[in-house]
Structure formats: C-alpha cells, structure tokens
Motif scaffolding. Structure first.
Motif, PDB file in Angstrom:
ATOM      1  N   LEU A  71       0.592  -1.324   0.109  1.00 19.90           N
ATOM      2  CA  LEU A  71      -0.260  -0.368   0.271  1.00 19.90           C
ATOM      3  C   LEU A  71       1.036   1.484   0.234  1.00 19.90           C
ATOM      4  O   LEU A  71      -0.077   2.312  -1.023  1.00 19.90           O
ATOM      5  CB  LEU A  71      -0.730   0.042   1.139  1.00 19.90           C
ATOM      6  CG  LEU A  71      -2.079  -1.142   1.510  1.00 19.90           C
ATOM      7  CD1 LEU A  71      -2.630  -1.188   2.408  1.00 19.90           C
ATOM      8  CD2 LEU A  71      -3.323  -0.719   0.198  1.00 19.90           C
ATOM      9  N   ILE A  72       1.937   0.819   0.669  1.00 19.85           N
ATOM     10  CA  ILE A  72       2.696   2.304   0.666  1.00 19.85           C
ATOM     11  C   ILE A  72       3.367   2.663  -0.551  1.00 19.85           C
ATOM     12  O   ILE A  72       3.633   4.071  -1.040  1.00 19.85           O
ATOM     13  CB  ILE A  72       3.613   2.686   2.002  1.00 19.85           C
ATOM     14  CG1 ILE A  72       3.194   3.148   3.014  1.00 19.85           C
ATOM     15  CG2 ILE A  72       5.197   3.103   1.594  1.00 19.85           C
ATOM     16  CD1 ILE A  72       3.823   1.957   4.833  1.00 19.85           C
ATOM     17  N   GLU A  73       3.823   1.707  -1.040  1.00 18.78           N
ATOM     18  CA  GLU A  73       4.225   1.891  -2.639  1.00 18.78           C
ATOM     19  C   GLU A  73       3.463   2.379  -3.454  1.00 18.78           C
ATOM     20  O   GLU A  73       4.067   3.405  -4.477  1.00 18.78           O
ATOM     21  CB  GLU A  73       4.916   0.564  -2.883  1.00 18.78           C
ATOM     22  CG  GLU A  73       5.989  -0.282  -2.579  1.00 18.78           C
ATOM     23  CD  GLU A  73       7.892   0.244  -2.219  1.00 18.78           C
ATOM     24  OE1 GLU A  73       7.715   1.064  -3.422  1.00 18.78           O
ATOM     25  OE2 GLU A  73       8.057   1.775  -1.347  1.00 18.78           O
ATOM     26  N   LEU A  74       2.302   1.845  -3.625  1.00 18.37           N
ATOM     27  CA  LEU A  74       0.891   2.355  -4.245  1.00 18.37           C
ATOM     28  C   LEU A  74       0.856   3.560  -4.570  1.00 18.37           C
ATOM     29  O   LEU A  74       0.997   4.712  -4.818  1.00 18.37           O
ATOM     30  CB  LEU A  74      -0.163   1.274  -4.432  1.00 18.37           C
ATOM     31  CG  LEU A  74      -1.002   1.642  -4.973  1.00 18.37           C
ATOM     32  CD1 LEU A  74      -1.303   1.885  -6.591  1.00 18.37           C
ATOM     33  CD2 LEU A  74      -2.993   0.852  -4.197  1.00 18.37           C
ATOM     34  N   ALA A  75       1.097   3.735  -2.807  1.00 16.58           N
ATOM     35  CA  ALA A  75       0.839   5.338  -2.326  1.00 16.58           C
ATOM     36  C   ALA A  75       1.823   6.595  -3.264  1.00 16.58           C
ATOM     37  O   ALA A  75       1.827   6.889  -3.557  1.00 16.58           O
ATOM     38  CB  ALA A  75       0.670   5.360  -0.939  1.00 16.58           C
ATOM     39  N   THR A  76       3.111   5.845  -2.974  1.00 19.35           N
ATOM     40  CA  THR A  76       4.308   6.128  -3.451  1.00 19.35           C
ATOM     41  C   THR A  76       4.084   6.387  -5.200  1.00 19.35           C
ATOM     42  O   THR A  76       4.143   7.367  -5.290  1.00 19.35           O
ATOM     43  CB  THR A  76       5.385   5.713  -3.276  1.00 19.35           C
ATOM     44  OG1 THR A  76       5.484   5.976  -2.357  1.00 19.35           O
ATOM     45  CG2 THR A  76       6.993   6.474  -4.551  1.00 19.35           C
ATOM     46  N   ALA A  77       3.185   5.378  -6.001  1.00 19.02           N
ATOM     47  CA  ALA A  77       3.587   5.599  -7.528  1.00 19.02           C
ATOM     48  C   ALA A  77       2.717   6.788  -7.863  1.00 19.02           C
ATOM     49  O   ALA A  77       2.594   7.428  -8.722  1.00 19.02           O
ATOM     50  CB  ALA A  77       3.663   3.884  -7.418  1.00 19.02           C
ATOM     51  N   LEU A  78       1.109   6.767  -7.087  1.00 13.82           N
ATOM     52  CA  LEU A  78       0.265   7.077  -6.882  1.00 13.82           C
ATOM     53  C   LEU A  78       0.667   9.063  -6.894  1.00 13.82           C
ATOM     54  O   LEU A  78       0.244   9.830  -7.288  1.00 13.82           O
ATOM     55  CB  LEU A  78      -0.697   6.694  -6.239  1.00 13.82           C
ATOM     56  CG  LEU A  78      -1.627   5.679  -6.163  1.00 13.82           C
ATOM     57  CD1 LEU A  78      -2.494   5.206  -5.238  1.00 13.82           C
ATOM     58  CD2 LEU A  78      -2.231   6.173  -7.886  1.00 13.82           C
ATOM     59  N   ARG A  79       0.965   8.971  -6.020  1.00 13.74           N
ATOM     60  CA  ARG A  79       2.199  10.587  -5.464  1.00 13.74           C
ATOM     61  C   ARG A  79       2.705  10.831  -6.731  1.00 13.74           C
ATOM     62  O   ARG A  79       2.656  12.334  -7.607  1.00 13.74           O
ATOM     63  CB  ARG A  79       2.161  10.156  -4.356  1.00 13.74           C
ATOM     64  CG  ARG A  79       3.602  11.885  -4.287  1.00 13.74           C
ATOM     65  CD  ARG A  79       4.324  12.043  -2.734  1.00 13.74           C
ATOM     66  NE  ARG A  79       4.553  12.687  -2.331  1.00 13.74           N
ATOM     67  CZ  ARG A  79       5.081  13.080  -0.844  1.00 13.74           C
ATOM     68  NH1 ARG A  79       5.481  11.786  -0.445  1.00 13.74           N
ATOM     69  NH2 ARG A  79       6.281  14.616  -0.776  1.00 13.74           N
ATOM     70  N   ARG A  80       4.029  10.594  -7.781  1.00 12.35           N
ATOM     71  CA  ARG A  80       4.872  10.468  -8.679  1.00 12.35           C
ATOM     72  C   ARG A  80       3.617  10.792  -9.807  1.00 12.35           C
ATOM     73  O   ARG A  80       3.966  11.385 -10.751  1.00 12.35           O
ATOM     74  CB  ARG A  80       5.585   9.514  -9.128  1.00 12.35           C
ATOM     75  CG  ARG A  80       6.846   9.036  -7.500  1.00 12.35           C
ATOM     76  CD  ARG A  80       7.154   8.499  -8.695  1.00 12.35           C
ATOM     77  NE  ARG A  80       8.636   7.843  -7.590  1.00 12.35           N
ATOM     78  CZ  ARG A  80       9.749   7.114  -6.995  1.00 12.35           C
ATOM     79  NH1 ARG A  80       9.980   5.971  -8.268  1.00 12.35           N
ATOM     80  NH2 ARG A  80      10.127   7.318  -6.465  1.00 12.35           N
ATOM     81  N   ALA A  81       2.765  10.209  -9.889  1.00 12.64           N
ATOM     82  CA  ALA A  81       1.809  10.612 -11.246  1.00 12.64           C
ATOM     83  C   ALA A  81       1.282  11.330 -10.619  1.00 12.64           C
ATOM     84  O   ALA A  81      -0.250  11.536 -11.474  1.00 12.64           O
ATOM     85  CB  ALA A  81       0.489   8.921 -11.060  1.00 12.64           C
TER      86      ALA A  81
END
Length: 142
Positions: A71-81
């Motif tokens: 979930l934290i990795e997903l949040a990181t990717a979403l933030r970058r996008a």
C-alpha cells in the motif's frame, strides 16, 4: 559506441517484463509478489511508465490486501503520478491494516498535505507521526 553496448538491453527488459507479468497471474503467490515488486520498481524509474507501476502495485495489493508495504509503494507511485487523493487514501489504508507502519504513513501524509498547500493537515500528521516515534515526523516539524 554507447548505443551499441546497450543494443540488446531493450529485448532483455521486454523478456523480463513478460516473465514477471506471467508470474503476476500465476499460482505461486511468493513469485507473483517478488516479480510484481521487480516490475513496479522498473516502472517507477520512468515517469512514462508510472501508470504501469500503479497497475502492478494495485495487483500486489489485491494479492495481499493486508500488506502495508504494498500500500505504501502504491501510494508512492500514485503520488509520483500526481494522483494525490488516491495516494492519501492508500496511506490511510496502510496505517489501518498495519498500525506499526502508521508513523511512516502519517509522515508521508504530512509531506503530501504540505505539497498540496494544506499546512494545518501537514502539521497535524507530522505531529502524530512524531508522537508515535517516527524520525521523519520529527524532521518535518523542524
């Protein structure tokens, strides 16, 4: 000279991606998680493939819904996008599924709120992270 040294790298990457994607849909959960993490890391290196990283990480969360790391990795990717609302949602979910990671999620929420100009929210999340004992939360306060 440089281009000739890397001429075969594109096909190697394509083959790795193909195998990892097949693994994601396979029956071996551990292999799917490992290969999915590899794919996500590969895709997060280039802003043109952030959407691919998000899809892979969403698949990892589907495979392991109680994984705060995914979930934290997903949040990181979403933030970058620049999908900040979704990023915040993934961070809140990470804190919910694994309270031991709540300080990390709160620190990231603080950074996200700061980037969005929501200073009160940023300060509140940083204080909560620092209270839990997160060094990142302390750093955000100073």
């Amino acid at each position: 000279l440089v281009s000739s040294a890397f001429r075969g790298q594109g096909s190697r990457r394509t083959e790795i991606e193909k195998q990892a994607r097949a693994s994601l849909d396979g029956d071996d959960l551990q292999a799917a998680l490992e290969d999915g993490a590899l794919l996500a890391e590969l895709y997060l290196r280039d802003e043109k493939t952030y959407d691919d990283a998000i899809l892979v990480l969403q698949r990892l969360v589907d495979l392991e819904p109680k994984s705060a790391d995914a979930l934290i990795e997903l949040a990181t990717a979403l933030r970058r996008a620049n999908r900040n609302d979704e990023s915040a949602q993934a961070l809140r979910k990470a804190a919910e599924v694994d309270p031991s990671r709540s300080a990390d999620a709160l620190a990231m929420l603080s950074e996200l709120a700061h980037e969005r100009g929501e200073q009160d929210s940023a300060l509140g999340a940083a204080k909560r992270a620092a209270t839990i004992g997160n060094d990142r939360g302390h750093a955000l306060l100073h």
